[in-house]
Design a protein around this motif. Structure first.
Motif, PDB file in Angstrom:
ATOM      1  N   VAL A 269       0.840  -1.199   0.000  1.00 26.14           N
ATOM      2  CA  VAL A 269       0.000   0.000   0.000  1.00 26.14           C
ATOM      3  C   VAL A 269       0.878   1.253   0.000  1.00 26.14           C
ATOM      4  CG1 VAL A 269      -1.662   1.358   1.339  1.00 26.14           C
ATOM      5  CG2 VAL A 269      -2.010  -1.099   1.043  1.00 26.14           C
ATOM      6  N   LYS A 270       1.922   1.242   0.815  1.00 27.68           N
ATOM      7  CA  LYS A 270       2.825   2.398   0.869  1.00 27.68           C
ATOM      8  C   LYS A 270       3.499   2.628  -0.482  1.00 27.68           C
ATOM      9  CE  LYS A 270       3.694   2.190   5.822  1.00 27.68           C
ATOM     10  NZ  LYS A 270       4.680   1.901   6.884  1.00 27.68           N
ATOM     11  N   ILE A 271       3.906   1.540  -1.141  1.00 28.28           N
ATOM     12  CA  ILE A 271       4.514   1.662  -2.472  1.00 28.28           C
ATOM     13  C   ILE A 271       3.507   2.242  -3.457  1.00 28.28           C
ATOM     14  CG2 ILE A 271       5.374   0.328  -4.445  1.00 28.28           C
ATOM     15  CD1 ILE A 271       6.669  -1.577  -2.350  1.00 28.28           C
ATOM     16  N   ALA A 272       2.289   1.738  -3.427  1.00 29.86           N
ATOM     17  CA  ALA A 272       1.247   2.220  -4.344  1.00 29.86           C
ATOM     18  C   ALA A 272       0.953   3.702  -4.114  1.00 29.86           C
ATOM     19  CB  ALA A 272      -0.018   1.387  -4.180  1.00 29.86           C
ATOM     20  N   LEU A 273       0.887   4.111  -2.848  1.00 28.44           N
ATOM     21  CA  LEU A 273       0.644   5.522  -2.546  1.00 28.44           C
ATOM     22  C   LEU A 273       1.772   6.403  -3.074  1.00 28.44           C
ATOM     23  CD1 LEU A 273      -0.843   5.268   1.052  1.00 28.44           C
ATOM     24  CD2 LEU A 273      -2.038   5.986  -1.021  1.00 28.44           C
ATOM     25  N   LYS A 274       3.001   5.940  -2.894  1.00 25.67           N
ATOM     26  CA  LYS A 274       4.153   6.704  -3.378  1.00 25.67           C
ATOM     27  C   LYS A 274       4.107   6.826  -4.899  1.00 25.67           C
ATOM     28  CE  LYS A 274       9.137   7.069  -2.887  1.00 25.67           C
ATOM     29  NZ  LYS A 274      10.339   6.518  -2.265  1.00 25.67           N
TER      30      LYS A 274
ATOM     31  N   SER B  13       1.466   6.703  -6.762  1.00 25.35           N
ATOM     32  CA  SER B  13       0.353   7.601  -7.086  1.00 25.35           C
ATOM     33  C   SER B  13       0.771   9.058  -6.927  1.00 25.35           C
ATOM     34  CB  SER B  13      -0.846   7.284  -6.197  1.00 25.35           C
ATOM     35  OG  SER B  13      -1.902   8.159  -6.465  1.00 25.35           O
ATOM     36  N   GLU B  14       1.492   9.339  -5.853  1.00 23.97           N
ATOM     37  CA  GLU B  14       1.967  10.712  -5.617  1.00 23.97           C
ATOM     38  C   GLU B  14       2.923  11.160  -6.710  1.00 23.97           C
ATOM     39  OE1 GLU B  14       3.622  10.412  -1.710  1.00 23.97           O
ATOM     40  OE2 GLU B  14       1.651  10.449  -0.738  1.00 23.97           O
ATOM     41  N   GLN B  15       3.619  10.205  -7.328  1.00 21.14           N
ATOM     42  CA  GLN B  15       4.554  10.517  -8.411  1.00 21.14           C
ATOM     43  C   GLN B  15       3.867  10.570  -9.772  1.00 21.14           C
ATOM     44  OE1 GLN B  15       7.320   7.289  -7.877  1.00 21.14           O
ATOM     45  NE2 GLN B  15       8.460   8.335  -6.264  1.00 21.14           N
ATOM     46  N   GLY B  16       2.550  10.414  -9.768  1.00 24.14           N
ATOM     47  CA  GLY B  16       1.799  10.492 -11.010  1.00 24.14           C
ATOM     48  C   GLY B  16       1.829   9.213 -11.830  1.00 24.14           C
ATOM     49  N   LYS B  17       2.220   8.104 -11.225  1.00 20.46           N
ATOM     50  CA  LYS B  17       2.337   6.844 -11.957  1.00 20.46           C
ATOM     51  C   LYS B  17       1.044   6.034 -11.968  1.00 20.46           C
ATOM     52  CE  LYS B  17       7.264   6.385 -11.026  1.00 20.46           C
ATOM     53  NZ  LYS B  17       8.299   5.573 -10.379  1.00 20.46           N
TER      54      LYS B  17
END
Length: 78
Positions: free
Chosen positions: A50-55, A57-61
């Motif tokens: 989840v933390k990886i996915a959030l990061k 998402s924050e990077q626009g990926k």
């Protein structure tokens, strides 16, 4: 009298005169508040994902829900 004390007094007074529906709603709300947070129930591996996915998402990926639904609309309709 501080605001919390006044709120408690008002809530107690309200509960004493409330109908069954309201008492059940307040009870359910208080019970839900005592439940543990879903995050606390996740495994360490899931939390890491989840933390990886959030990061990402924050990077626009990530992709928007709307874009995903357009792509997979055929799966959700008959």
């Amino acid at each position: 009298m501080n605001s919390v004390t006044a709120l408690r007094r008002d809530v107690k007074k309200y509960i004493e005169t409330a109908d069954t529906r309201v008492v059940k709603m307040v009870h359910a709300m208080l019970a839900a508040d005592k439940e543990t947070d879903l995050w606390d129930e996740l495994t360490p591996a899931v939390k890491a994902d989840v933390k990886i996915a959030l990061k990402q998402s924050e990077q626009g990926k990530g992709k928007s829900h709307q874009d995903v639904m357009k792509k997979y609309k055929k799966w959700t309709t008959k």
